[in-house]
Design a protein around this motif. Sequence first.
Motif, PDB file in Angstrom:
ATOM      1  N   ASP A  15      34.366  35.603  42.429  1.00 55.89           N
ATOM      2  CA  ASP A  15      33.746  35.290  41.137  1.00 55.89           C
ATOM      3  C   ASP A  15      33.573  36.553  40.302  1.00 55.89           C
ATOM      4  O   ASP A  15      33.820  36.545  39.093  1.00 55.89           O
ATOM      5  N   ALA A  16      33.147  37.643  40.942  1.00 56.20           N
ATOM      6  CA  ALA A  16      32.970  38.903  40.224  1.00 56.20           C
ATOM      7  C   ALA A  16      34.303  39.396  39.659  1.00 56.20           C
ATOM      8  O   ALA A  16      34.370  39.880  38.528  1.00 56.20           O
ATOM      9  N   LEU A  17      35.367  39.277  40.449  1.00 56.88           N
ATOM     10  CA  LEU A  17      36.685  39.687  39.963  1.00 56.88           C
ATOM     11  C   LEU A  17      37.150  38.802  38.815  1.00 56.88           C
ATOM     12  O   LEU A  17      37.755  39.278  37.848  1.00 56.88           O
ATOM     13  N   LEU A  18      36.865  37.505  38.903  1.00 57.46           N
ATOM     14  CA  LEU A  18      37.232  36.583  37.842  1.00 57.46           C
ATOM     15  C   LEU A  18      36.501  36.929  36.547  1.00 57.46           C
ATOM     16  O   LEU A  18      37.107  36.991  35.472  1.00 57.46           O
ATOM     17  N   VAL A  19      35.196  37.186  36.651  1.00 57.28           N
ATOM     18  CA  VAL A  19      34.413  37.551  35.472  1.00 57.28           C
ATOM     19  C   VAL A  19      34.909  38.872  34.906  1.00 57.28           C
ATOM     20  O   VAL A  19      35.046  39.033  33.691  1.00 57.28           O
ATOM     21  N   SER A  20      35.217  39.819  35.782  1.00 60.30           N
ATOM     22  CA  SER A  20      35.745  41.114  35.346  1.00 60.30           C
ATOM     23  C   SER A  20      37.052  40.942  34.588  1.00 60.30           C
ATOM     24  O   SER A  20      37.260  41.540  33.531  1.00 60.30           O
ATOM     25  N   ALA A  21      37.943  40.125  35.125  1.00 58.98           N
ATOM     26  CA  ALA A  21      39.220  39.883  34.464  1.00 58.98           C
ATOM     27  C   ALA A  21      39.010  39.176  33.134  1.00 58.98           C
ATOM     28  O   ALA A  21      39.655  39.499  32.128  1.00 58.98           O
ATOM     29  N   ALA A  22      38.088  38.214  33.100  1.00 55.55           N
ATOM     30  CA  ALA A  22      37.817  37.487  31.855  1.00 55.55           C
ATOM     31  C   ALA A  22      37.223  38.419  30.807  1.00 55.55           C
ATOM     32  O   ALA A  22      37.588  38.348  29.624  1.00 55.55           O
ATOM     33  N   LEU A  23      36.326  39.314  31.225  1.00 56.05           N
ATOM     34  CA  LEU A  23      35.749  40.280  30.283  1.00 56.05           C
ATOM     35  C   LEU A  23      36.836  41.200  29.731  1.00 56.05           C
ATOM     36  O   LEU A  23      36.762  41.646  28.590  1.00 56.05           O
ATOM     37  N   GLY A  24      37.837  41.484  30.554  1.00 59.44           N
ATOM     38  CA  GLY A  24      38.949  42.324  30.113  1.00 59.44           C
ATOM     39  C   GLY A  24      39.772  41.678  29.009  1.00 59.44           C
ATOM     40  O   GLY A  24      40.501  42.360  28.293  1.00 59.44           O
ATOM     41  N   GLU A  25      39.672  40.367  28.861  1.00 61.03           N
ATOM     42  CA  GLU A  25      40.405  39.653  27.813  1.00 61.03           C
ATOM     43  C   GLU A  25      39.662  39.693  26.472  1.00 61.03           C
ATOM     44  O   GLU A  25      40.223  39.326  25.446  1.00 61.03           O
ATOM     45  N   LEU A  26      38.405  40.115  26.491  1.00 56.69           N
ATOM     46  CA  LEU A  26      37.624  40.188  25.256  1.00 56.69           C
ATOM     47  C   LEU A  26      37.862  41.524  24.567  1.00 56.69           C
ATOM     48  O   LEU A  26      38.335  42.479  25.185  1.00 56.69           O
ATOM     49  N   THR A  27      37.500  41.587  23.302  1.00 58.25           N
ATOM     50  CA  THR A  27      37.540  42.881  22.622  1.00 58.25           C
ATOM     51  C   THR A  27      36.432  43.752  23.207  1.00 58.25           C
ATOM     52  O   THR A  27      35.492  43.239  23.838  1.00 58.25           O
ATOM     53  N   ARG A  28      36.514  45.035  22.965  1.00 59.67           N
ATOM     54  CA  ARG A  28      35.489  45.939  23.506  1.00 59.67           C
ATOM     55  C   ARG A  28      34.102  45.582  22.995  1.00 59.67           C
ATOM     56  O   ARG A  28      33.127  45.599  23.746  1.00 59.67           O
ATOM     57  N   SER A  29      34.006  45.261  21.716  1.00 61.03           N
ATOM     58  CA  SER A  29      32.691  44.959  21.140  1.00 61.03           C
ATOM     59  C   SER A  29      32.132  43.642  21.688  1.00 61.03           C
ATOM     60  O   SER A  29      30.931  43.525  21.938  1.00 61.03           O
ATOM     61  N   GLU A  30      32.990  42.655  21.895  1.00 55.34           N
ATOM     62  CA  GLU A  30      32.533  41.391  22.476  1.00 55.34           C
ATOM     63  C   GLU A  30      32.081  41.596  23.916  1.00 55.34           C
ATOM     64  O   GLU A  30      31.016  41.115  24.317  1.00 55.34           O
ATOM     65  N   ALA A  31      32.889  42.312  24.689  1.00 58.50           N
ATOM     66  CA  ALA A  31      32.543  42.557  26.095  1.00 58.50           C
ATOM     67  C   ALA A  31      31.252  43.360  26.202  1.00 58.50           C
ATOM     68  O   ALA A  31      30.390  43.059  27.036  1.00 58.50           O
ATOM     69  N   ALA A  32      31.097  44.374  25.355  1.00 60.47           N
ATOM     70  CA  ALA A  32      29.884  45.191  25.400  1.00 60.47           C
ATOM     71  C   ALA A  32      28.651  44.346  25.119  1.00 60.47           C
ATOM     72  O   ALA A  32      27.628  44.459  25.813  1.00 60.47           O
TER      73      ALA A  32
END
Length: 169
Positions: free
Chosen positions: A100-117
Amino acid sequence: MAFDLLFVRVIPDLKRRIMGTAHHATDIDDVIHDLYLKLRSSAAHEAALLHPNPRAYLIRAALNQMYDNLRKANRRQRLANAFFAGAEDAWDGGLANREDALLVSAALGELTRSEAAAVVLIDLCGQTIDQSAQMLGLHRGTVHRNRQRGLRRLRALLGNLGYPPRADS
């Protein structure tokens, strides 16, 4: 210097006002400590000195700080409950949590930097929108919009992977 003297003089009043709501004596001390650091690190300590009733200003700020601390504690408890829910039923060595942590990490990687932050600071670290905006050097409305956009994109990404939407979203 004047703010420090004022704050020290008001500490007994702050403790009395917070005592009815805080759960432990250490909570009271934490609230007062967090409040002092928050006010001292911003221009708010000057606002307290210029306020017509500085004692009332500090008491209201202390109550707000206490509610912030309670919200953070509740958020951490909900995350811990979600993390450990069902752990006693079938323990897999933490593999599912890691996936789950890897999935969330990968999903966050698909967001822009400002969205992920914005998503990480607010939803994972428990910061408020104002605190996140200050950390990122952005207006609070921008951080709010980035978070909303990021959460929408995360829901869409996870929905495409077969995860059902949550009932509260």
